[in-house]
Design a protein around this motif. Structure first.
Motif, mmCIF file in Angstrom:
data_model
loop_
_atom_site.group_PDB
_atom_site.id
_atom_site.type_symbol
_atom_site.label_atom_id
_atom_site.label_comp_id
_atom_site.label_asym_id
_atom_site.label_seq_id
_atom_site.Cartn_x
_atom_site.Cartn_y
_atom_site.Cartn_z
ATOM 1 N N PRO A 11 39.134 37.479 46.085
ATOM 2 C CA PRO A 11 39.732 38.199 44.961
ATOM 3 C C PRO A 11 38.712 39.116 44.281
ATOM 4 C CG PRO A 11 40.271 35.869 44.877
ATOM 5 C CD PRO A 11 39.236 36.024 45.935
ATOM 6 N N ASN A 12 39.185 40.262 43.822
ATOM 7 C CA ASN A 12 38.356 41.213 43.078
ATOM 8 C C ASN A 12 38.652 41.032 41.595
ATOM 9 O OD1 ASN A 12 36.708 43.304 42.308
ATOM 10 N ND2 ASN A 12 38.178 44.921 42.866
ATOM 11 N N GLU A 18 35.927 36.825 35.478
ATOM 12 C CA GLU A 18 35.092 36.289 36.550
ATOM 13 C C GLU A 18 34.966 34.772 36.491
ATOM 14 O OE1 GLU A 18 33.117 36.099 39.960
ATOM 15 O OE2 GLU A 18 33.946 37.963 39.137
ATOM 16 N N ARG A 21 36.846 32.187 38.822
ATOM 17 C CA ARG A 21 36.413 31.757 40.147
ATOM 18 C C ARG A 21 35.794 30.366 40.097
ATOM 19 N NH1 ARG A 21 35.968 35.695 43.785
ATOM 20 N NH2 ARG A 21 35.265 37.188 42.224
ATOM 21 N N GLN A 63 46.401 42.786 42.077
ATOM 22 C CA GLN A 63 45.296 43.379 41.327
ATOM 23 C C GLN A 63 45.794 43.959 40.014
ATOM 24 O OE1 GLN A 63 42.127 43.052 42.620
ATOM 25 N NE2 GLN A 63 41.502 43.584 40.541
ATOM 26 N N ASP A 67 44.234 43.107 36.362
ATOM 27 C CA ASP A 67 43.752 44.154 35.453
ATOM 28 C C ASP A 67 44.477 44.073 34.114
ATOM 29 O OD1 ASP A 67 42.032 45.052 37.395
ATOM 30 O OD2 ASP A 67 43.397 46.606 38.144
#
Length: 850
Positions: A11-12, A18, A21, A63, A67
């Motif tokens: 995943p981005n 973050e 994760r 995504q 966002d």
């Protein structure tokens, strides 16, 4: 066509997200509601669709949604708060690990064939795995320096579905490790860390995966590597799958590769805890490793391993104790025994009740018993059963002295309480109650929970269970191709206000799932009462090869399809942890009907108890200890029958009587506000008196105090000064084994008459011959207690006698037996190896009786 290059897409995550994760790859989400709520908020529908698997979810969520969430200040603030709490949990335990054993390093390795931690990690089948998972979670909360070792199954345990006729069918979905909260262990250069084991002369490579369970790492072993022969790649394919050869391979990987994996990871253990006999080969490998690396003898290495090994036996059912034919063991271990420095027949003897019986199979439980200083059963009654079951390992000791103690299982309470009940506990027990769920003082505050709040909270849980059951039943019917009318009818079964009985467990025949259905006509009158209705929700799996268990399920399905029971009795397919949480939180009454004494412990009733449900059970396993009339109901009085047909007939009638005469009236006796005050009183008393006792925090702390710390201290003593203590102990043991035939009790002198007033004591004197041994090598004890009508000991205690003098090779020992009670008593005298030299003086099996 095979790919030439393999790669992973991750995943981005936008920078503000973050931390997701780290949260996704720690199983804390399985017991901390704030983490669960956070992932659910990402996308509620997707959270359900991906089976509550945060690692998978992060790979599926769009995504655009990520966002969007990164710009949502409310979500970001929630994430920051949860992330801070998570980091605080990891970094600020209530006890620093070093404080448990400040004088020497302590590291426990906990071996188990299955771990039930979260439904998104399906490497468990039932109670054993769930117990293992709860053990790790409590070890994390208590900050016990412990690591878990298990197997990462490619297919895990089966998924259950039923045919139209109610016959259990199985599917084995393949686990996609890339989308599960597990990570492959790699070295500094990014290469997978592997170890090897030998299968009949062929080297098999084993990968190591890591799962983070709070503060505790769990290492899972995997043979599915291209470098392995196809027949060996599938060793970690299915939990409890395959034939006997597949089973011995799995247990070699768990035990031998498990120890080698810890070594490869730089983890030096001081205590090994074998949860059931599946991992007994770990003791052999620890001996092997000490011999190879430290250059000590097999006997000295065995002393170290024996003194630092804990073994928990879980079942009195023969199928739960693995046996292997000698020739199968020879195929896998004949060369290995050469590394151990012993003859292959000696190895077989370690796994036999009668070591010289060459026809007897090799038993994993027997091997574990012979190589462990401490063995425990998982409830008080199971301890008694286990001592009788395994007495042949210690043939010269009466069954009461067989060195199998008990530590009763418990549950990880925060995992099993519903969000609604957890909120109630937060208000009345304090927001940090989950960190200290074994505190009796804390749970005593349950008396402050108002009747109205406790009852309304439970009613909400029951409503949620009914809604879940309807959805699940409709989905089951839809998957079978049922008609629209049948599916719509499934959405209307059960009643949110009715007394709801829960029954969910493995469909082993001894658990008697159909006992309540023994008299369908009477059950019809009970559950379809016009004013006081009752409903039953059932779930559970039979082992794929257990056709008798499958027949039980089929019979229940046929009853569910009977017009009398269609709206009142429901069977939910594919029982798992997620389903279990709904059942134990929403049921009013938890039913358990095992055939005493075959239930080793049973923990489902504890989970129901923690949610305020009441128990009705035979007096078996944990309920034999927990039952009190103020807290629930007992089926029978602890009888053990030889005629099972008669037993089932009697106890099914007793069950229906209890429901009609006590349970249903108590539930429906309401005050003007609609609250069943006496029922709620039992709920509160159960929480107050039993919840702290049957907690896995209490259980793990008990293991720590009674076994882990003493074993670790003993391990460090034996390893000091280049293993001087272990070498000397091995020599001493050998000297005793050779000279014990010289030990005898020549004369027993009963002093002061054989009628004694209370409190004056009775003088005991014994003259003993020790041959080439001396008083420092032995302990001489008076063994005394009350006698039954047959003149046998009904209870017993011991008093150590002191050596007074010696002449002509005879030693005189004497002491006083207390006479604190009136009645008929007796005593004898025995000689055993010195208690001071051995972690477990019974382990040698040496004893001489008068």
């Amino acid at each position: 066509m095979k790919p030439r290059v393999k790669y992973s897409v991750i995943p981005n995550l936008p920078p503000p997200l973050e931390v997701l994760r780290d949260l996704a790859y720690n199983l804390c989400f399985s017991w901390k509601d704030e983490l669960w709520d956070l992932f659910q908020r990402l996308d509620p529908g997707l959270w359900e669709e991906c089976g509550h698997n945060p690692a998978f979810m992060l790979g599926l969520i769009s995504q655009e949604r990520l966002d969007e969430l990164s710009r949502d200040q409310g979500f970001v603030s929630q994430l920051e708060r949860v992330g801070e709490d998570f980091n605080r949990y990891l970094s600020q335990p209530r006890v620093q690990a070093e404080k448990y054993s400040p004088e020497a390093p302590l590291r426990v390795a906990y071996f188990s064939a299955e771990f039930g931690l979260a439904e998104c990690l399906p490497i468990y089948s039932g109670g054993l795995g769930v117990l293992s998972g709860d053990h790790l979670k409590s070890a994390s909360d208590l900050n016990v320096p412990l690591v878990g070792v298990g197997l990462l199954y490619q297919e895990g345990y089966f998924r259950q579905y039923l045919s139209a006729d109610g016959w259990q069918m199985e599917t084995y979905p393949v686990n996609d490790f890339a989308n599960m909260p597990v990570k492959l262990v790699r070295d500094e250069e990014g290469r997978p860390v592997t170890v090897t084991v030998d299968f009949k002369g062929e080297q098999v490579h084993v990968m190591i995966w890591r799962v983070n369970v709070g503060r505790v790492p769990l290492y899972l072993l995997d043979t599915n590597m291209p470098s392995n022969a196809p027949e060996f790649r599938g060793t970690t394919g299915q939990l409890y799958g395959g034939n006997r050869e597949m089973r011995i391979r799995q247990e070699i990987v768990l035990g031998i590769a498990g120890v080698r994996a810890l070594k490869a990871l730089g983890i030096e253990l001081s205590v090994a805890h074998m949860n059931e006999g599946h991992s007994a080969f770990s003791a052999l490998e620890r001996i092997n490793m000490l011999r190879k690396e430290k250059g000590i003898s097999f006997d000295a290495a065995r002393e170290i391993v024996l003194a630092s090994t804990v073994f928990t036996t879980h079942t009195p059912v023969p199928a739960g104790n693995d046996l292997f034919e000698p020739e199968l063991v020879r195929a896998y271990f004949e060369e290995y025994t050469k590394d151990l420095g012993i003859n292959f027949k000696v190895l077989l003897g370690y796994g036999r009740l009668e070591p010289r019986d060459e026809e007897e199979p090799f038993g994993m439980t027997t091997l574990a018993l012979r190589l462990s200083a401490h063995t425990n059963a998982v409830s008080r009654l199971h301890g008694k059963v286990s001592r009788a079951m395994w007495q042949k390992v210690w043939p010269h000791h009466p069954v009461e002295d067989v060195p199998i103690d008990h530590i009763t299982n418990g549950i990880h309470v925060p995992t099993w309480t519903s969000k609604e009940i957890t909120g109630l506990f937060d208000r009345y027990l304090g927001p940090n109650w989950g960190e200290d769920p074994e505190s009796e003082k804390l749970w005593d505050q349950a008396r402050n929970i108002p009747d109205t709040e406790l009852w309304r909270t439970h009613e909400r849980c029951r409503e949620m269970l009914i809604a879940f059951a309807r959805r699940r039943l409709a989905a089951q019917l839809e998957s079978r191709g049922a008609s629209t009318a049948e599916i719509q009818a499934a959405r209307e079964v059960l009643t949110p206000e009715a007394l709801t009985i829960g029954f969910a467990r493995r469909f082993a025949t001894y658990k008697r799932a159909t006992l309540i259905f023994a008299d369908p006509d009477r059950l019809d009158r009970i559950i379809n009462h016009s004013q006081f209705p009752v409903q039953i929700i059932i779930a559970g799996k039979a082992h794929p090869r257990d056709n008798e268990g499958k027949e039980l399920i089929k019979r229940i399905i046929h009853l569910c399809n009977d017009d009398r029971f269609r709206r009142r009795v429901v069977f939910l397919e594919d029982y798992d942890l997620y389903t279990a949480r709904y059942l134990v939180s929403g049921a009013d009454l938890w039913l358990n009907t095992p055939r005493r004494p075959l239930e080793a412990c049973g923990t489902s009733g504890m989970k129901a108890l923690a949610n305020g449900s009441l128990n009705l059970s035979t007096l078996d396993g944990w309920w034999d200890e927990a039952y009190h009339r103020d807290l629930g109901w007992a089926l029978g009085h602890g009888e053990i029958y030889t005629d099972h047909g008669a037993q089932d007939s009697i106890e099914s009638r007793d069950l229906h009587n209890l429901l009609e005469q006590e349970v249903v009236p108590l539930f429906y006796t309401r005050g003007s506000d609609g609250i069943p005050r006496e029922w709620v009183k039992k709920m509160r008393e159960g929480l107050r008196r039993l919840a702290p006792v049957f907690s896995s925090h209490r259980m793990v702390q008990e293991y720590m105090d009674r076994y882990y710390l003493p074993c670790s201290r003993r391990f460090n003593v034996l390893c000091k000064n280049n293993f001087e203590g272990a070498t000397e102990l091995a020599r001493w043991r050998q000297r005793l084994m050779v000279a014990w035939h010289e030990v005898s009790i020549e004369e027993l002198i009963a002093g002061n008459g054989l009628e004694r007033p209370v409190g004056q004591g009775l003088q005991v004197t014994a003259r003993v011959r020790l041959g080439s041994l001396g008083p420092d090598d032995v302990v001489v004890e008076a063994y005394y207690g009350r006698l039954d009508q047959n003149g046998d000991f009904s209870d017993r205690e011991t008093v150590i006698l002191s050596v007074e003098d010696s002449s002509d090779g005879l030693y005189t020992y004497s002491g006083r037996v207390p006479t604190n009670r009136t009645g008929r008593f007796g005593y004898t005298v025995r000689i055993m190896p010195s208690h001071e030299r051995l972690e477990n003086p019974f382990a040698m099996g040496l004893v001489t009786w008068a």
